[in-house]
Design a protein around this motif. Structure first.
Motif, PDB file in Angstrom:
ATOM      1  N   GLU A  99      33.448  51.168  50.306  1.00 30.84           N
ATOM      2  CA  GLU A  99      34.750  51.227  50.962  1.00 30.84           C
ATOM      3  C   GLU A  99      35.273  49.832  51.301  1.00 30.84           C
ATOM      4  OE1 GLU A  99      32.653  55.032  51.362  1.00 30.84           O
ATOM      5  OE2 GLU A  99      32.081  52.960  51.801  1.00 30.84           O
ATOM      6  N   MET A 100      34.371  48.927  51.710  1.00 22.33           N
ATOM      7  CA  MET A 100      34.790  47.557  52.005  1.00 22.33           C
ATOM      8  C   MET A 100      35.321  46.872  50.761  1.00 22.33           C
ATOM      9  SD  MET A 100      32.719  44.112  52.764  1.00 22.33           S
ATOM     10  CE  MET A 100      32.807  43.898  50.989  1.00 22.33           C
ATOM     11  N   PHE A 101      34.604  47.029  49.650  1.00 25.81           N
ATOM     12  CA  PHE A 101      35.054  46.397  48.409  1.00 25.81           C
ATOM     13  C   PHE A 101      36.396  46.972  47.970  1.00 25.81           C
ATOM     14  CE2 PHE A 101      30.446  45.427  47.988  1.00 25.81           C
ATOM     15  CZ  PHE A 101      30.555  44.051  47.857  1.00 25.81           C
ATOM     16  N   GLN A 102      36.605  48.250  48.185  1.00 23.76           N
ATOM     17  CA  GLN A 102      37.874  48.868  47.813  1.00 23.76           C
ATOM     18  C   GLN A 102      39.006  48.395  48.721  1.00 23.76           C
ATOM     19  OE1 GLN A 102      36.721  52.999  48.086  1.00 23.76           O
ATOM     20  NE2 GLN A 102      36.174  53.123  45.916  1.00 23.76           N
ATOM     21  N   ARG A 103      38.767  48.380  50.036  1.00 22.59           N
ATOM     22  CA  ARG A 103      39.806  48.010  50.992  1.00 22.59           C
ATOM     23  C   ARG A 103      40.118  46.511  50.969  1.00 22.59           C
ATOM     24  NH1 ARG A 103      40.670  51.490  55.583  1.00 22.59           N
ATOM     25  NH2 ARG A 103      39.572  53.478  55.344  1.00 22.59           N
ATOM     26  N   SER A 104      39.079  45.693  50.922  1.00 27.02           N
ATOM     27  CA  SER A 104      39.266  44.252  51.071  1.00 27.02           C
ATOM     28  C   SER A 104      39.514  43.520  49.754  1.00 27.02           C
ATOM     29  CB  SER A 104      38.036  43.642  51.768  1.00 27.02           C
ATOM     30  OG  SER A 104      37.847  44.209  53.052  1.00 27.02           O
ATOM     31  N   TYR A 105      38.981  44.072  48.658  1.00 31.72           N
ATOM     32  CA  TYR A 105      39.071  43.366  47.385  1.00 31.72           C
ATOM     33  C   TYR A 105      39.786  44.158  46.297  1.00 31.72           C
ATOM     34  CZ  TYR A 105      35.597  40.428  49.649  1.00 31.72           C
ATOM     35  OH  TYR A 105      34.932  39.606  50.543  1.00 31.72           O
ATOM     36  N   GLY A 106      40.182  45.392  46.614  1.00 30.81           N
ATOM     37  CA  GLY A 106      40.899  46.195  45.628  1.00 30.81           C
ATOM     38  C   GLY A 106      40.063  46.606  44.443  1.00 30.81           C
ATOM     39  N   ILE A 107      38.744  46.626  44.612  1.00 30.75           N
ATOM     40  CA  ILE A 107      37.853  46.996  43.513  1.00 30.75           C
ATOM     41  C   ILE A 107      37.911  48.501  43.279  1.00 30.75           C
ATOM     42  CG2 ILE A 107      35.418  47.171  42.852  1.00 30.75           C
ATOM     43  CD1 ILE A 107      35.000  44.449  44.156  1.00 30.75           C
ATOM     44  N   GLN A 108      38.050  48.882  42.035  1.00 30.87           N
ATOM     45  CA  GLN A 108      38.070  50.299  41.665  1.00 30.87           C
ATOM     46  C   GLN A 108      36.727  50.686  41.047  1.00 30.87           C
ATOM     47  OE1 GLN A 108      40.775  52.177  42.510  1.00 30.87           O
ATOM     48  NE2 GLN A 108      41.523  50.263  43.412  1.00 30.87           N
TER      49      GLN A 108
END
Length: 201
Positions: A99-108
Motif C-alpha cells: 500500500e505504501m508503494f502504491q500510495r507514495s510511488y504510484g507503483i502498480q
C-alpha cells in the motif's frame, strides 16, 4: 564469542527466529548503505511486542544507539544496544508495504515489502501481519526538520558496519532487508545476521 547461527538475508527478503535471553544479535551491513526492519515479540506471550513509543519515551530520544534499552509495550526491557558502529537508526516509520508503494510511488501490481517479508517469516511462530508493530529500522537515516517534516538520506552504514543487541528476555525476532530503494541510496542489498552467546548467559 562463539558463533551459533548466521543468516544471510538476501535483498528484499526476511527471516524469523527465536532469540534467548543473554544472546547477542548482530546485524551487519555487508555492502553498505542498506537499512532494514527489526521486530520482536515475547516468546512466552506474543501479545508483548517491541514498542517504539515506550523505547523513545524512556530513553528520551528518537536516536537510539549504544547503551540504550529497547522496551516492550509492557515496559519490559527487550534489548540493550551494546555496540553500534553506525549510530543513526529510525524508530518512527512503519514497515514498507504494498500500500505504501502504491500510495507514495504510484507503483502498480505486486512489489516486495518489509511488511510482507516479516509477516511471511513470522507466520510459523503464530504471528500475523496485523500483529506487527512499528519496527526498529536499523541503519535507516531519517531526520526531523524544525517544520516537523521527516527527510530520509542514504544510510550512514558502510561495508561491515553493524549494530549489536543483547536480548533481555526470550524473544521471537523478525528481520527484513528493506525493499524501498529510496531508503538505501537507490539500490536494495542484503543484510547479514549473527546470533552469538550461550542461552541464558
Amino acid at each position: 564469542m562463539t558463533d551459533l547461527v548466521r543468516y544471510h538475508v538476501e535483498a528484499r527478503t526476511g527471516v524469523g527466529f527465536p532469540l534467548k535471553a543473554g544472546q547477542l544479535l548482530t546485524i551487519i551491513d555487508p555492502q553498505g548503505e542498506q537499512s532494514g526492519d527489526l521486530v520482536a515479540f515475547g516468546e512466552a506471550d506474543k501479545a508483548e511486542w517491541l514498542s517504539s513509543g515506550r523505547s523513545i519515551d524512556y530513553n528520551e530520544t528518537i536516536y537510539l544507539t549504544t547503551g540504550h534499552v529497547l522496551y516492550s509495550n509492557r515496559s519490559t526491557p527487550m534489548f540493550t544496544i551494546v555496540e553500534d558502529t553506525v549510530g543513526k537508526h529510525d524508530f518512527l516509520f512503519a514497515p514498507c508495504s504494498l500500500e505504501m508503494f502504491q500510495r507514495s510511488y504510484g507503483i502498480q501490481g505486486d512489489h516486495p515489502s518489509c511488511f510482507d517479508n516479516l509477516a511471511k517469516n513470522l507466520a510459523s511462530f503464530g504471528i500475523t501481519g496485523d500483529m506487527l508493530p512499528t519496527p526498529f529500522n536499523f541503519f535507516m537515516n531519517a531526520s526531523i526538520l524544525p517544520s516537523g517534516a521527516i527527510t530520509i538520506a542514504p544510510p550512514l552504514s558502510r561495508p561491515g558496519s553493524f549494530v549489536r543487541l543483547r536480548a533481555e528476555m526470550d524473544l521471537i525476532v523478525g528481520i527484513s532487508a528493506c525493499s524501498a530503494p529510496g531508503c538505501n541510496n537507490g539500490t536494495c542489498k542484503p543484510i547479514d545476521v549473527e546470533i552469538t552467546g550461550k542461552i541464558g548467559a
